[in-house]
Design a protein around this motif. Structure first.
Motif, PDB file in Angstrom:
ATOM      1  N   UNK A   1       0.680  -1.245  -0.049  1.00 36.91           N
ATOM      2  CA  UNK A   1      -0.077   0.056   0.237  1.00 36.91           C
ATOM      3  C   UNK A   1       1.004   1.429  -0.002  1.00 36.91           C
ATOM      4  N   UNK A   2       1.770   1.208   0.754  1.00 40.09           N
ATOM      5  CA  UNK A   2       2.838   2.196   1.034  1.00 40.09           C
ATOM      6  C   UNK A   2       3.581   3.080  -0.723  1.00 40.09           C
ATOM      7  N   UNK A   3       4.369   1.125  -0.891  1.00 43.05           N
ATOM      8  CA  UNK A   3       4.555   1.782  -2.829  1.00 43.05           C
ATOM      9  C   UNK A   3       3.960   2.059  -3.605  1.00 43.05           C
ATOM     10  N   UNK A   4       1.837   1.707  -3.629  1.00 42.47           N
ATOM     11  CA  UNK A   4       1.669   2.364  -4.350  1.00 42.47           C
ATOM     12  C   UNK A   4       1.398   3.963  -4.153  1.00 42.47           C
ATOM     13  N   UNK A   5       1.225   4.348  -2.759  1.00 46.21           N
ATOM     14  CA  UNK A   5       1.032   5.926  -2.806  1.00 46.21           C
ATOM     15  C   UNK A   5       2.055   6.515  -2.890  1.00 46.21           C
ATOM     16  N   UNK A   6       3.326   5.634  -2.955  1.00 45.61           N
ATOM     17  CA  UNK A   6       4.463   6.452  -3.758  1.00 45.61           C
ATOM     18  C   UNK A   6       4.467   7.182  -4.852  1.00 45.61           C
TER      19      UNK A   6
END
Length: 219
Positions: free
Chosen positions: A44-49
């Protein structure tokens, strides 16, 4: 930073390098700093970045235009921040390999409603002139008193990649009620696809309209 109290013979407290000095009632001690385990980002963090990076690459490129187009709408916040927030929430499409911008929903300007009801685009290759003509809603023109607003025609090379002209705009500006605006196009070494936008700006500062995406053109 370690601190020595009462001169060179005093106690030491604080951090120095990879150790920390601790003073207690029973004496002074030196301890190693705890190791902080670096956590791998979640999916989820990678997607947000990725989402943020995709939009930032365009907003940063367009910041000089964003500053004009969001000036009144964003106040007292920064135009850049408001443009990022708006387009992150309205102009991104998630695909299997990440995100792409929906250029029809992407806004380089926010303000009163754009009054254009119909338009045509034409590129005169011989004279290197790009021309847009339009019809507008007279009700909106009168309601927001925008008849004398200057037209701001904007061409953006969204795939940039070190191209000669990442974006183009008109130097001479016609008013909304003129119904036409042209841009002199410099000759390109290779063909470029531009996303075409238009909005209208109050001549002496202040208000402006929403931008409108007119489509794209290969030059």
């Amino acid at each position: 930073m370690a601190i020595i109290k009462n001169g060179v013979n005093g106690t030491v407290s604080g951090k120095a390098g990879s150790v920390v000095f601790v003073s207690t009632k029973t004496g002074n001690y030196v301890r190693s700093l705890p190791r902080v385990k670096k956590r791998e980002p979640t999916p989820e963090q990678l997607l947000s970045r990725t989402r943020f990076k995709t939009m930032r690459s365009h907003i940063s490129m367009l910041n000089p235009i964003i500053t004009i187009g969001y000036k009144a709408y964003s106040y007292p916040k920064r135009a850049y921040d408001v443009a990022m927030s708006y387009n992150l929430n309205h102009a991104l499409i998630q695909e299997e390999n990440g995100f792409v911008v929906d250029w029809q929903k992407f806004m380089i300007a926010k303000g009163s409603p754009n009054p254009i009801t119909s338009y045509t685009m034409d590129f005169d290759q011989e004279n290197q002139v790009f021309l847009v003509t339009w019809e507008y809603d007279p009700y909106l023109e009168k309601k927001f008193d925008m008849g004398t607003y200057d037209s701001f025609l904007f061409l953006y090379n969204a795939t940039y990649n070190g191209a000669e002209y990442p974006f183009l705009t008109n130097e001479a500006k016609n008013s909304l009620i003129t119904g036409r605006q042209n841009i002199d196009i410099p000759k390109h070494k290779k063909q470029v696809t531009y996303e075409v936008y238009i909005f209208f700006v109050e001549s002496y500062g202040g208000g402006n309209t929403d931008s409108m995406h007119l489509g794209n053109i290969k030059i």
